[in-house]
Design a protein around this motif. Structure first.
Motif, PDB file in Angstrom:
ATOM      1  N   ALA A  43      31.631  19.993  36.058  1.00 17.12           N
ATOM      2  CA  ALA A  43      32.735  19.451  36.846  1.00 17.12           C
ATOM      3  C   ALA A  43      34.008  19.317  36.022  1.00 17.12           C
ATOM      4  N   ARG A  44      33.881  18.949  34.740  1.00 21.21           N
ATOM      5  CA  ARG A  44      35.066  18.685  33.929  1.00 21.21           C
ATOM      6  C   ARG A  44      35.712  19.945  33.391  1.00 21.21           C
ATOM      7  N   VAL A  45      34.907  20.820  32.786  1.00 19.39           N
ATOM      8  CA  VAL A  45      35.481  21.934  32.025  1.00 19.39           C
ATOM      9  C   VAL A  45      34.756  23.255  32.249  1.00 19.39           C
ATOM     10  N   GLY A  46      33.880  23.317  33.234  1.00 16.43           N
ATOM     11  CA  GLY A  46      33.068  24.518  33.408  1.00 16.43           C
ATOM     12  C   GLY A  46      33.252  25.192  34.741  1.00 16.43           C
ATOM     13  N   CYS A  47      32.141  25.364  35.446  1.00 15.38           N
ATOM     14  CA  CYS A  47      32.129  26.233  36.614  1.00 15.38           C
ATOM     15  C   CYS A  47      32.998  25.735  37.766  1.00 15.38           C
ATOM     16  N   MET A  48      33.191  24.427  37.913  1.00 16.62           N
ATOM     17  CA  MET A  48      33.992  23.956  39.048  1.00 16.62           C
ATOM     18  C   MET A  48      35.494  24.222  38.866  1.00 16.62           C
ATOM     19  N   PRO A  49      36.123  23.778  37.759  1.00 16.93           N
ATOM     20  CA  PRO A  49      37.549  24.126  37.616  1.00 16.93           C
ATOM     21  C   PRO A  49      37.783  25.628  37.459  1.00 16.93           C
ATOM     22  N   SER A  50      36.806  26.333  36.866  1.00  9.13           N
ATOM     23  CA  SER A  50      37.002  27.789  36.738  1.00  9.13           C
ATOM     24  C   SER A  50      37.031  28.456  38.109  1.00  9.13           C
ATOM     25  N   LYS A  51      36.221  27.950  39.050  1.00  5.50           N
ATOM     26  CA  LYS A  51      36.243  28.515  40.413  1.00  5.50           C
ATOM     27  C   LYS A  51      37.575  28.221  41.098  1.00  5.50           C
ATOM     28  N   ASN A  58      42.589  35.087  42.792  1.00  6.60           N
ATOM     29  CA  ASN A  58      42.253  36.055  43.837  1.00  6.60           C
ATOM     30  C   ASN A  58      43.292  36.077  44.945  1.00  6.60           C
ATOM     31  N   ALA A  59      43.827  34.895  45.284  1.00  6.94           N
ATOM     32  CA  ALA A  59      44.870  34.837  46.319  1.00  6.94           C
ATOM     33  C   ALA A  59      46.097  35.633  45.874  1.00  6.94           C
ATOM     34  N   TYR A  60      46.483  35.488  44.615  1.00 10.32           N
ATOM     35  CA  TYR A  60      47.650  36.214  44.098  1.00 10.32           C
ATOM     36  C   TYR A  60      47.345  37.702  43.965  1.00 10.32           C
ATOM     37  N   HIS A  61      46.155  38.020  43.515  1.00 15.07           N
ATOM     38  CA  HIS A  61      45.756  39.415  43.317  1.00 15.07           C
ATOM     39  C   HIS A  61      45.717  40.184  44.642  1.00 15.07           C
ATOM     40  N   ALA A  62      45.452  39.486  45.742  1.00 11.21           N
ATOM     41  CA  ALA A  62      45.353  40.143  47.052  1.00 11.21           C
ATOM     42  C   ALA A  62      46.661  40.802  47.466  1.00 11.21           C
ATOM     43  N   ARG A  63      47.782  40.410  46.812  1.00 13.98           N
ATOM     44  CA  ARG A  63      49.077  40.990  47.186  1.00 13.98           C
ATOM     45  C   ARG A  63      49.108  42.501  46.994  1.00 13.98           C
ATOM     46  N   ILE A  64      48.317  43.021  46.045  1.00 17.77           N
ATOM     47  CA  ILE A  64      48.378  44.461  45.767  1.00 17.77           C
ATOM     48  C   ILE A  64      47.686  45.270  46.863  1.00 17.77           C
ATOM     49  N   LYS A  65      46.903  44.593  47.719  1.00 16.80           N
ATOM     50  CA  LYS A  65      46.223  45.304  48.806  1.00 16.80           C
ATOM     51  C   LYS A  65      46.909  45.087  50.152  1.00 16.80           C
ATOM     52  N   ALA A  66      47.953  44.262  50.176  1.00 11.85           N
ATOM     53  CA  ALA A  66      48.566  43.867  51.448  1.00 11.85           C
ATOM     54  C   ALA A  66      49.136  45.058  52.208  1.00 11.85           C
ATOM     55  N   ALA A  67      49.753  46.003  51.497  1.00 13.17           N
ATOM     56  CA  ALA A  67      50.395  47.134  52.167  1.00 13.17           C
ATOM     57  C   ALA A  67      49.399  47.948  52.980  1.00 13.17           C
ATOM     58  N   ALA A  68      48.151  48.025  52.525  1.00 10.20           N
ATOM     59  CA  ALA A  68      47.128  48.782  53.242  1.00 10.20           C
ATOM     60  C   ALA A  68      46.846  48.182  54.618  1.00 10.20           C
ATOM     61  N   PHE A  69      47.197  46.912  54.811  1.00 11.72           N
ATOM     62  CA  PHE A  69      47.000  46.238  56.099  1.00 11.72           C
ATOM     63  C   PHE A  69      48.294  46.153  56.903  1.00 11.72           C
ATOM     64  N   GLY A  70      49.310  46.861  56.429  1.00 12.33           N
ATOM     65  CA  GLY A  70      50.586  46.832  57.145  1.00 12.33           C
ATOM     66  C   GLY A  70      51.422  45.607  56.842  1.00 12.33           C
ATOM     67  N   VAL A 182      33.571  35.432  31.401  1.00 11.00           N
ATOM     68  CA  VAL A 182      33.929  36.517  32.324  1.00 11.00           C
ATOM     69  C   VAL A 182      34.817  35.982  33.447  1.00 11.00           C
ATOM     70  N   GLU A 183      34.465  34.821  33.979  1.00 10.06           N
ATOM     71  CA  GLU A 183      35.292  34.230  35.042  1.00 10.06           C
ATOM     72  C   GLU A 183      36.707  33.961  34.546  1.00 10.06           C
ATOM     73  N   MET A 184      36.825  33.406  33.341  1.00  8.33           N
ATOM     74  CA  MET A 184      38.148  33.094  32.798  1.00  8.33           C
ATOM     75  C   MET A 184      38.954  34.370  32.565  1.00  8.33           C
ATOM     76  N   ALA A 185      38.322  35.392  31.998  1.00 11.30           N
ATOM     77  CA  ALA A 185      39.029  36.640  31.727  1.00 11.30           C
ATOM     78  C   ALA A 185      39.523  37.265  33.025  1.00 11.30           C
ATOM     79  N   GLN A 186      38.680  37.281  34.045  1.00 16.26           N
ATOM     80  CA  GLN A 186      39.079  37.862  35.326  1.00 16.26           C
ATOM     81  C   GLN A 186      40.227  37.069  35.955  1.00 16.26           C
ATOM     82  N   ALA A 187      40.099  35.745  35.954  1.00 15.55           N
ATOM     83  CA  ALA A 187      41.138  34.917  36.572  1.00 15.55           C
ATOM     84  C   ALA A 187      42.464  35.078  35.840  1.00 15.55           C
ATOM     85  N   LEU A 188      42.438  35.041  34.519  1.00 22.06           N
ATOM     86  CA  LEU A 188      43.684  35.165  33.749  1.00 22.06           C
ATOM     87  C   LEU A 188      44.349  36.504  33.996  1.00 22.06           C
ATOM     88  N   SER A 189      43.544  37.563  34.099  1.00 25.39           N
ATOM     89  CA  SER A 189      44.092  38.883  34.379  1.00 25.39           C
ATOM     90  C   SER A 189      44.719  38.942  35.768  1.00 25.39           C
TER      91      SER A 189
END
Length: 202
Positions: A43-51, A58-70, A182-189
């Motif tokens: 809860a403090r420093v692991g899987c919960m804040p990382s999620k 993921n919300a920000y990353h979704a912008r690169i797919k937005a054009a495909a949906f018009g 892996v979660e941190m690396a993906q999120a930071l990217s």
């Protein structure tokens, strides 16, 4: 002073609290001993804040797919990293608060302190000695920082310090690619940073 209980649980993290739930099905004569912050690593420093961080990424990353949906204009979206980190901390504090409630109600059956094993059925906490039929050791883990790396000072973050950062650098290395790494690396990217990831195995 010596006391007798059915079970001593050492560690009030995720495993210790899961053990506590099982123990309470059979007895109320137990002792929970915890050294360090309560609230579980998860809860403090692991899987919960990382999620929570991954959700923003993921919300920000979704912008690169937005054009495909018009959907037009997504190339103008930007991200406010301090606001992202503030939201992660707010959620983290709520998660920790929920976990703390489960230990605060235990009263004298929960002790903050370092446990020492004195024998197969004997545990000392400070000056008190407890005899128990069973002892559960659920002490968890903490980040290991090799001594030479300590020279990096506050440029070196661990999962214990990462979520308290108000903002993030544009370039980061993630060392250790277990589940959290892996979660941190993906999120930071996905938050727009340049990430280099390293692990000791393939």
């Amino acid at each position: 002073m010596s006391k007798h209980v059915d079970v001593v649980i050492i560690g009030a993290g995720s495993a210790g609290l899961a053990s506590l739930r099982q123990v309470r099905k059979h007895t109320e004569h137990f002792l929970l001993v915890n050294d360090g912050p309560y609230g579980t690593t998860c809860a403090r420093v692991g899987c919960m804040p990382s999620k929570a961080l991954i959700e923003a990424a993921n919300a920000y990353h979704a912008r690169i797919k937005a054009a495909a949906f018009g959907i037009r204009g997504s190339e103008h979206l930007s991200i406010d990293i301090p606001a992202v980190m503030q939201r992660v901390r707010a959620l983290r504090d709520r998660f920790v608060g929920g976990v703390l409630k489960s230990t605060e109600a235990l009263g004298e059956r929960s002790i903050a302190g370092r446990a020492r094993l004195l024998g197969p059925n004997k545990v000392a906490v400070g000056d008190e000695v407890f005899h128990a039929r069973s002892i559960i050791i659920a002490t968890g883990s903490s980040p290991v920082v090799p001594k030479p790396w300590q020279a990096l000072g506050n440029r070196l973050l661990t999962t214990d310090t990462f979520f308290d950062q108000e903002t993030l650098p544009q370039r980061m290395a993630v060392i250790g690619l277990g589940a959290i790494g892996v979660e941190m690396a993906q999120a930071l990217s996905r938050l727009g940073g340049e990430v280099h990831a390293f692990d000791g195995s393939d």
